[in-house]
Design a protein around this motif. Structure first.
Motif, PDB file in Angstrom:
ATOM      1  N   UNK A  50       0.838  -1.208   0.000  1.00 19.89           N
ATOM      2  CA  UNK A  50       0.000   0.000   0.000  1.00 19.89           C
ATOM      3  C   UNK A  50       0.876   1.262   0.000  1.00 19.89           C
ATOM      4  N   UNK A  51       1.934   1.249   0.812  1.00 21.24           N
ATOM      5  CA  UNK A  51       2.846   2.392   0.861  1.00 21.24           C
ATOM      6  C   UNK A  51       3.575   2.534  -0.473  1.00 21.24           C
ATOM      7  N   UNK A  52       3.966   1.417  -1.067  1.00 20.46           N
ATOM      8  CA  UNK A  52       4.641   1.438  -2.361  1.00 20.46           C
ATOM      9  C   UNK A  52       3.766   2.125  -3.410  1.00 20.46           C
ATOM     10  N   UNK A  53       2.478   1.772  -3.434  1.00 16.05           N
ATOM     11  CA  UNK A  53       1.552   2.379  -4.396  1.00 16.05           C
ATOM     12  C   UNK A  53       1.409   3.878  -4.129  1.00 16.05           C
ATOM     13  N   UNK A  54       1.345   4.268  -2.852  1.00 14.36           N
ATOM     14  CA  UNK A  54       1.233   5.693  -2.513  1.00 14.36           C
ATOM     15  C   UNK A  54       2.495   6.445  -2.932  1.00 14.36           C
ATOM     16  N   UNK A  55       3.666   5.842  -2.716  1.00 11.23           N
ATOM     17  CA  UNK A  55       4.932   6.476  -3.076  1.00 11.23           C
ATOM     18  C   UNK A  55       5.070   6.634  -4.588  1.00 11.23           C
ATOM     19  N   UNK A  56       4.524   5.678  -5.351  1.00 14.75           N
ATOM     20  CA  UNK A  56       4.569   5.783  -6.808  1.00 14.75           C
ATOM     21  C   UNK A  56       3.898   7.065  -7.278  1.00 14.75           C
ATOM     22  N   UNK A  58       3.870   9.853  -5.706  1.00 13.23           N
ATOM     23  CA  UNK A  58       4.633  11.019  -5.255  1.00 13.23           C
ATOM     24  C   UNK A  58       5.937  11.208  -6.028  1.00 13.23           C
ATOM     25  N   UNK A  59       6.226  10.290  -6.947  1.00 13.00           N
ATOM     26  CA  UNK A  59       7.499  10.363  -7.689  1.00 13.00           C
ATOM     27  C   UNK A  59       7.537  11.550  -8.624  1.00 13.00           C
ATOM     28  N   UNK A  60       8.719  12.150  -8.712  1.00 15.64           N
ATOM     29  CA  UNK A  60       8.998  13.120  -9.763  1.00 15.64           C
ATOM     30  C   UNK A  60       9.515  12.328 -10.961  1.00 15.64           C
ATOM     31  N   UNK A  61       9.521  12.937 -12.114  1.00 16.73           N
ATOM     32  CA  UNK A  61       9.963  12.243 -13.328  1.00 16.73           C
ATOM     33  C   UNK A  61      11.372  11.665 -13.142  1.00 16.73           C
ATOM     34  N   UNK A  62      11.525  10.369 -13.411  1.00 10.74           N
ATOM     35  CA  UNK A  62      12.821   9.705 -13.341  1.00 10.74           C
ATOM     36  C   UNK A  62      13.261   9.322 -11.940  1.00 10.74           C
ATOM     37  N   UNK A  69      11.465   8.126  -0.995  1.00 12.27           N
ATOM     38  CA  UNK A  69      11.550   7.940   0.452  1.00 12.27           C
ATOM     39  C   UNK A  69      12.634   8.848   1.022  1.00 12.27           C
ATOM     40  N   UNK A  70      13.789   8.887   0.372  1.00 10.53           N
ATOM     41  CA  UNK A  70      14.892   9.729   0.830  1.00 10.53           C
ATOM     42  C   UNK A  70      14.482  11.201   0.834  1.00 10.53           C
ATOM     43  N   UNK A  71      13.831  11.647  -0.226  1.00 10.91           N
ATOM     44  CA  UNK A  71      13.381  13.038  -0.313  1.00 10.91           C
ATOM     45  C   UNK A  71      12.392  13.362   0.803  1.00 10.91           C
ATOM     46  N   UNK A  72      11.463  12.455   1.068  1.00 12.74           N
ATOM     47  CA  UNK A  72      10.474  12.678   2.120  1.00 12.74           C
ATOM     48  C   UNK A  72      11.122  12.728   3.504  1.00 12.74           C
TER      49      UNK A  72
END
Length: 85
Positions: A50-56, A58-62, A69-72
């Motif tokens: 579920x977290x993986x899908x949420x993080x997808x 939030x991704x910036x291009x590339x 995760x590191x950015x957050x």
């Protein structure tokens, strides 16, 4: 705004897959130190599906999930991304 990863060029041959950290900032550049011990390597984080899908989302291009995760984490701790710790 570009989200490309920083790059550097060195006259020395670095082993493929090797990891490096900043040892010192110098007037003429940066001294790097190789990470060889398992204790020195980057930590692994287990993420629920579920977290993986949420993080997808939030991704910036590339950007990889690990980079998201590191950015957050940097944002949450008030550190600039890539600032020495």
């Amino acid at each position: 705004m570009s989200n490309s990863k920083p790059e550097f060029t060195t006259a020395h041959r670095l082993p493929k897959g090797s990891l490096w950290k900043v040892k010192a900032e110098l007037v003429g550049g940066t001294r790097l130190e190789g990470l060889s011990d398992l204790a020195d390597t980057l930590p692994r984080v287990k993420i629920s599906p579920e977290a993986f899908e949420a993080l997808k989302g939030l991704r910036h291009r590339g950007e990889t999930i690990r980079e998201v995760v590191e950015r957050l984490v940097f944002t949450a701790t008030g550190q600039a991304h890539g600032e020495p710790r």
